[in-house]
Design an enzyme around this catalytic site. Sequence first.
Site, PDB file in Angstrom:
ATOM      1  N   LYS A  76      -6.452  43.040   8.569  1.00  0.00           N
ATOM      2  CA  LYS A  76      -7.628  43.799   8.982  1.00  0.00           C
ATOM      3  C   LYS A  76      -7.614  45.054   9.373  1.00  0.00           C
ATOM      4  O   LYS A  76      -6.783  45.264  10.278  1.00  0.00           O
ATOM      5  CB  LYS A  76      -8.277  42.644   9.539  1.00  0.00           C
ATOM      6  CG  LYS A  76      -8.550  41.333   9.124  1.00  0.00           C
ATOM      7  CD  LYS A  76      -9.259  40.680   9.988  1.00  0.00           C
ATOM      8  CE  LYS A  76      -9.647  39.050   9.228  1.00  0.00           C
ATOM      9  NZ  LYS A  76     -10.626  38.183  10.058  1.00  0.00           N
ATOM     10  N   SER A  78     -10.249  48.624  10.729  1.00  0.00           N
ATOM     11  CA  SER A  78     -11.875  49.307  11.079  1.00  0.00           C
ATOM     12  C   SER A  78     -12.764  49.269   9.824  1.00  0.00           C
ATOM     13  O   SER A  78     -13.729  49.133  10.043  1.00  0.00           O
ATOM     14  CB  SER A  78     -11.572  50.433  11.607  1.00  0.00           C
ATOM     15  OG  SER A  78     -10.712  50.774  12.464  1.00  0.00           O
ATOM     16  N   PHE A  79     -12.171  49.402   8.774  1.00  0.00           N
ATOM     17  CA  PHE A  79     -13.168  49.661   7.503  1.00  0.00           C
ATOM     18  C   PHE A  79     -13.179  48.426   6.342  1.00  0.00           C
ATOM     19  O   PHE A  79     -13.980  48.595   5.611  1.00  0.00           O
ATOM     20  CB  PHE A  79     -12.623  50.942   6.753  1.00  0.00           C
ATOM     21  CG  PHE A  79     -12.652  52.112   7.650  1.00  0.00           C
ATOM     22  CD1 PHE A  79     -13.548  52.596   8.280  1.00  0.00           C
ATOM     23  CD2 PHE A  79     -11.410  52.741   7.756  1.00  0.00           C
ATOM     24  CE1 PHE A  79     -13.598  53.700   8.922  1.00  0.00           C
ATOM     25  CE2 PHE A  79     -11.330  53.849   8.636  1.00  0.00           C
ATOM     26  CZ  PHE A  79     -12.390  54.374   9.301  1.00  0.00           C
ATOM     27  N   GLY A  80     -12.357  47.460   6.718  1.00  0.00           N
ATOM     28  CA  GLY A  80     -12.365  46.433   5.924  1.00  0.00           C
ATOM     29  C   GLY A  80     -11.154  45.545   5.935  1.00  0.00           C
ATOM     30  O   GLY A  80     -10.577  45.350   7.238  1.00  0.00           O
ATOM     31  N   LYS A  81     -10.519  44.879   4.848  1.00  0.00           N
ATOM     32  CA  LYS A  81      -9.405  44.125   5.040  1.00  0.00           C
ATOM     33  C   LYS A  81      -8.474  44.205   3.840  1.00  0.00           C
ATOM     34  O   LYS A  81      -8.749  44.903   3.031  1.00  0.00           O
ATOM     35  CB  LYS A  81      -9.829  42.798   5.018  1.00  0.00           C
ATOM     36  CG  LYS A  81     -10.673  42.041   3.930  1.00  0.00           C
ATOM     37  CD  LYS A  81     -11.422  41.028   4.558  1.00  0.00           C
ATOM     38  CE  LYS A  81     -12.977  40.533   3.637  1.00  0.00           C
ATOM     39  NZ  LYS A  81     -13.410  39.423   3.958  1.00  0.00           N
ATOM     40  N   ASP A 192       1.104  59.900  11.224  1.00  0.00           N
ATOM     41  CA  ASP A 192       0.964  58.847  12.093  1.00  0.00           C
ATOM     42  C   ASP A 192       2.026  57.589  11.747  1.00  0.00           C
ATOM     43  O   ASP A 192       1.862  56.493  11.624  1.00  0.00           O
ATOM     44  CB  ASP A 192      -0.512  58.021  11.626  1.00  0.00           C
ATOM     45  CG  ASP A 192      -0.960  57.082  12.301  1.00  0.00           C
ATOM     46  OD1 ASP A 192      -0.715  57.173  13.573  1.00  0.00           O
ATOM     47  OD2 ASP A 192      -1.747  56.106  12.064  1.00  0.00           O
ATOM     48  N   LYS A 194       4.607  55.253  13.082  1.00  0.00           N
ATOM     49  CA  LYS A 194       4.718  54.035  13.869  1.00  0.00           C
ATOM     50  C   LYS A 194       5.164  52.707  13.397  1.00  0.00           C
ATOM     51  O   LYS A 194       4.859  52.539  12.277  1.00  0.00           O
ATOM     52  CB  LYS A 194       3.396  53.972  14.610  1.00  0.00           C
ATOM     53  CG  LYS A 194       2.124  53.582  13.701  1.00  0.00           C
ATOM     54  CD  LYS A 194       0.848  53.465  14.759  1.00  0.00           C
ATOM     55  CE  LYS A 194      -0.169  53.255  13.794  1.00  0.00           C
ATOM     56  NZ  LYS A 194      -1.664  53.152  14.459  1.00  0.00           N
ATOM     57  N   ASN A 197       2.836  50.938  10.800  1.00  0.00           N
ATOM     58  CA  ASN A 197       2.813  51.494   9.496  1.00  0.00           C
ATOM     59  C   ASN A 197       4.032  51.461   8.621  1.00  0.00           C
ATOM     60  O   ASN A 197       4.007  51.955   7.340  1.00  0.00           O
ATOM     61  CB  ASN A 197       2.435  52.813   9.469  1.00  0.00           C
ATOM     62  CG  ASN A 197       1.004  53.086   9.732  1.00  0.00           C
ATOM     63  OD1 ASN A 197       0.015  52.096   9.902  1.00  0.00           O
ATOM     64  ND2 ASN A 197       0.454  54.395  10.477  1.00  0.00           N
TER      65      ASN A 197
END
Length: 392
Positions: A76, A78-81, A192, A194, A197
Amino acid sequence: KGPKMAVTEAGCDLTYCKMRGIVAVLAAFIKERKMGLNDFIQKLVSTPHILSFNFNKCFCFRIKPCDFDYLKIIGKGSFGKVLLARHKESTKYYAVKVLQKKIILKKKEQKHIMAERSVLMKNIKHPFLVGLHYSFQTTDKLYFVLDYVNGGELFYHLQRERIFLEPRARFYAAEIASALGYLHSLHIVYRDLKPENILLDSQGHIVLTDFGLCKEGLEPNGTTSTFCGTPEYLAPEVLQKQAYDRTVDWWCLGSVLYEMLYGLPPFYSRNTAEMYNNILHKTPVLKPNVSNAGRDLLEGLLQKDRSKRLGYKDDFLELKYHSFFSPINWDDLMAKKITPPFLPSVVRTFKNMLAEDIFCAPTQILIFESTVIYHAVLTLQVLFLLHIKSNL
């Protein structure tokens, strides 16, 4: 509307040899700028078999949400799943990223979403980057159909085991460095990196995912200044809102490697202001449980002055030939011939999930299974049109 074509179209007359022919000719044209357009067209005319296939038959078909069985939610955001899905016809498993358009618009994140799609489209099957198979949309959602990578996040394994032994950390760092070097060769900065990811596949190899913060079009000596990233892994120049270049990725790799070897990011503090101060002013503590080569690599990657950072001059090659990676055969690494040091436990049985918001949409866009060949064909079509126009 015409009939929907099967995703695995057996009748397609585009062979592997023809695909290679198109890409080879196109690559030669792009590389040899001195060759004129007429000469290029003559080459194509002299080898007509390269283009003797039906474009529409091979590339164009429609796909929609109800072409998949949705088995469970595997992520999940911020914008969906992200949903685990099985394609009904091919029975292949995919990770389907479903994004809500209204949320993207509300948060003004269209640029990042399109950047992610653009980077995914450019990934020509690098072994350590997640692959995009299809992208399409409905009136209210965007869909990215990606490789299903089921070995878990590196973050999960690191939290579970606290630290990795040096050979394991070296293996992961080498695969990550290879992926970052490849992105840099396409003039893309990842920005990004990390553990969240970084995924492991079922065999234990690294797969880099989530390209939403990538910066495209950054030349080797180019800089950008957008403030973005994850606090624990921000490079000093980003934190100071200065211009930065692709070496921010090598700083992030240094931070991730440090975390794998020592258990926490190098400048970590629960107090964010203190952590930022540490990033800007403190020297990372390098305890002797890591080899001299490992500590030297970390010092090079975590240089606060980016002009002195490892990778500033020759990018990935500086890491590739560092003594820390001397046990790595890079050709074998790229071919996945090196046995991973850890084999994840993988669940292979799933039950269908109830998903009321997954539906068979009335409108879709055309999508393409092979982005490389699509772009080659598109370019060829444009070149022919230009040639015809110039002769009218």
